[in-house]
Design an enzyme around this catalytic site. Structure first.
Site, mmCIF file in Angstrom:
data_model
loop_
_atom_site.group_PDB
_atom_site.id
_atom_site.type_symbol
_atom_site.label_atom_id
_atom_site.label_comp_id
_atom_site.label_asym_id
_atom_site.label_seq_id
_atom_site.Cartn_x
_atom_site.Cartn_y
_atom_site.Cartn_z
ATOM 1 N NE ARG A 1 10.043 -9.867 -63.999
ATOM 2 C CZ ARG A 1 10.271 -8.976 -63.028
ATOM 3 N NH1 ARG A 1 9.355 -8.740 -62.122
ATOM 4 N NH2 ARG A 1 11.421 -8.344 -62.974
ATOM 5 C CE1 TYR B 1 -1.189 -33.003 -63.850
ATOM 6 C CE2 TYR B 1 -0.037 -31.469 -62.438
ATOM 7 C CZ TYR B 1 -0.134 -32.152 -63.624
ATOM 8 O OH TYR B 1 0.826 -32.006 -64.587
ATOM 9 C CG ASP C 1 -6.724 -28.395 -61.322
ATOM 10 O OD1 ASP C 1 -7.211 -28.154 -62.454
ATOM 11 O OD2 ASP C 1 -5.579 -28.850 -61.170
ATOM 12 C CE LYS D 1 -2.228 -30.757 -69.096
ATOM 13 N NZ LYS D 1 -2.487 -30.943 -67.666
HETATM 14 C C1 LIG Z 1 -1.755 -30.612 -66.489
HETATM 15 C C2 LIG Z 1 -2.443 -30.308 -65.222
HETATM 16 C C3 LIG Z 1 -1.919 -29.369 -64.325
HETATM 17 C C4 LIG Z 1 -0.580 -28.682 -64.528
HETATM 18 O O1 LIG Z 1 -0.585 -27.843 -65.648
HETATM 19 P P1 LIG Z 1 0.727 -27.558 -66.551
HETATM 20 O O2 LIG Z 1 0.206 -26.631 -67.597
HETATM 21 O O3 LIG Z 1 1.182 -28.871 -67.085
HETATM 22 O O4 LIG Z 1 1.729 -26.925 -65.679
HETATM 23 C C5 LIG Z 1 -2.646 -29.109 -63.169
HETATM 24 N N1 LIG Z 1 -3.804 -29.739 -62.905
HETATM 25 C C6 LIG Z 1 -4.329 -30.657 -63.747
HETATM 26 C C7 LIG Z 1 -5.608 -31.321 -63.395
HETATM 27 C C8 LIG Z 1 -3.675 -30.969 -64.931
HETATM 28 O O5 LIG Z 1 -4.189 -31.888 -65.755
#
Ligand SMILES: *Cc1c(COP(=O)(O)O)cnc(C)c1O
Length: 376
Positions: free
Chosen positions: A52, A103, A173, A198
């Protein structure tokens, strides 16, 4: 790492996060599969003790993502783990500003913590700069997303970042746009959160998250590192390694996907079966001028409004190349009717289909969409 200000994103993505060049040694960092490191008697130094504490595979990925965003990066087990770590910095009774179309996972997390810790949540339309600035007054954290999911509204990030810098902690984000299309830290924001699941990973095969802070934000970086360590929200070494492999081609993938999305948006807008295309790259989109002025491209996500839920479902079922799936930012094109999720906002039309455009040949993608639209 900001020691490469002269290198461009394509070069940073490929050249950073590599071991020292030693003849005969591998060119790449390996996935270091370790829960335990050999101990030292003196633990005051930088030596790692436990899994960790750190991992060279994470560090390599963090060097790349940090350089792309223009700051110092910490990777997490998922985008939600990254978001959760940022929210962990808040205290009882704090006030959070949140996009009205946010989100869903982040919105749900903020709401559940708000209930528990007595936070006040102010929701705003991110495209309304005055409303964002008014809501930020006296807040402890301003959380923004742009373009928004799935309505593709565009915030004036440079104006908001400049107005709020030093006044309130701010986070963007950046999952949808990526560092290739916008760099919020340079616009005055304190933190960038992204789901590396993503575009960074880019192949629908891992979960990963990242938080990046400005290069001089040592205290903030240390606080987030402590949260990651103490909460155990660490990335797996294999995931970090796959994401590192993915990020090497992110600039190429994003550029190809954005070009495809622009072409498809224009063709969809001309199709009589499509009531509306939501894509800031289209000249008549409400966010077009702002996106053209503030982003380096219009992204690879777009939404289309079809007549109703049933029509949207028939459209999806009629395609063979496109995969019906949630998530986004991968090499393959996917789409989904957003209202199939019970948590999706009422302002999202029942017939709205969000498309995550991949890197296949644009004519193949179009023919698949077109033949299904023609049958509706
Ligand atoms: C997918 C997503 C998240 C969350 O991410 P995870 O890797 O699925 O936990 C947060 N914000 C946006 C805009 C996303 O598309």
């Amino acid at each position: 790492m900001s020691s490469h200000p002269d290198l461009r994103p394509e070069t940073l993505a490929v050249s950073l996060g590599r071991p020292a060049r030693t003849p005969g040694a591998p060119l790449n960092v390996s996935p270091v599969l370790a829960s335990t490191y050999v101990g030292a008697h003196d633990t005051s130094g930088p030596d790692l003790g436990y899994g960790r504490d750190g991992n060279v595979t994470w560090t390599a990925l963090e060097d790349v993502v940090g350089a792309l965003e223009g700051g110092r990066c910490l990777t997490f087990a998922s985008g939600m783990a990254a978001a959760s770590a940022v929210l962990e910095l808040l205290g009882p009774g704090d006030t959070v500003v949140l996009p009205s179309s946010c989100y869903l996972g982040v919105a749900a997390l903020v709401r559940s913590r708000a209930e528990k810790y007595g936070w006040t949540v102010r929701t705003v339309d991110v495209a309304d700069t005055d409303a964002v600035l008014a809501a930020a007054d006296g807040a402890d954290l301003v959380w923004l997303e742009s373009p928004t999911n799935p309505l593709m509204e565009v915030a004036d990030l440079p104006a908001i970042g400049a107005a709020l810098r030093g006044r309130v902690r701010t986070v963007v984000d950046n999952t949808f746009a990526t560092a290739l299309l916008q760099r919020p830290l340079e616009q005055g924001f304190d933190l960038v959160v992204e789901s590396g699941t993503k575009f960074v990973g880019g192949h629908s095969d891992l979960l990963l998250g990242a938080v990046t802070v400005r290069p001089d934000a040592d205290a903030l970086y240390a606080d987030l590192a402590a949260v990651r360590h103490d909460s155990g929200a660490v990335p797996g070494p294999m995931e970090a390694w796959l994401a590192l492999r993915g990020v090497r081609t992110m600039p190429l993938r994003v550029r190809a996907a954005v070009a495809n999305a622009g072409t498809l948006a224009a063709r969809l807008a001309d199709h009589p079966g499509v009531a509306r295309v939501r894509y800031p790259g289209l000249p008549d989109d409400p966010g077009h001028e702002r996106a053209a002025a503030t982003m380096d491209g219009f992204g690879s996500l777009l939404s289309i409004d079809l007549a109703d839920a049933r029509t949207a479902e028939r459209f999806i079922d009629g395609c063979v190349l496109w995969t019906h799936a949630t998530s986004l930012g991968s090499v393959e094109s996917t789409f989904e009717r957003r209202r199939r999720w019970s948590g999706e906002l009422d302002v999202v039309p029942e017939g709205l289909v969000r498309l995550s455009v991949g890197v296949e040949h644009v004519d193949d993608l179009w023919h698949d969409l077109e033949q299904s639209l023609d049958q509706l």
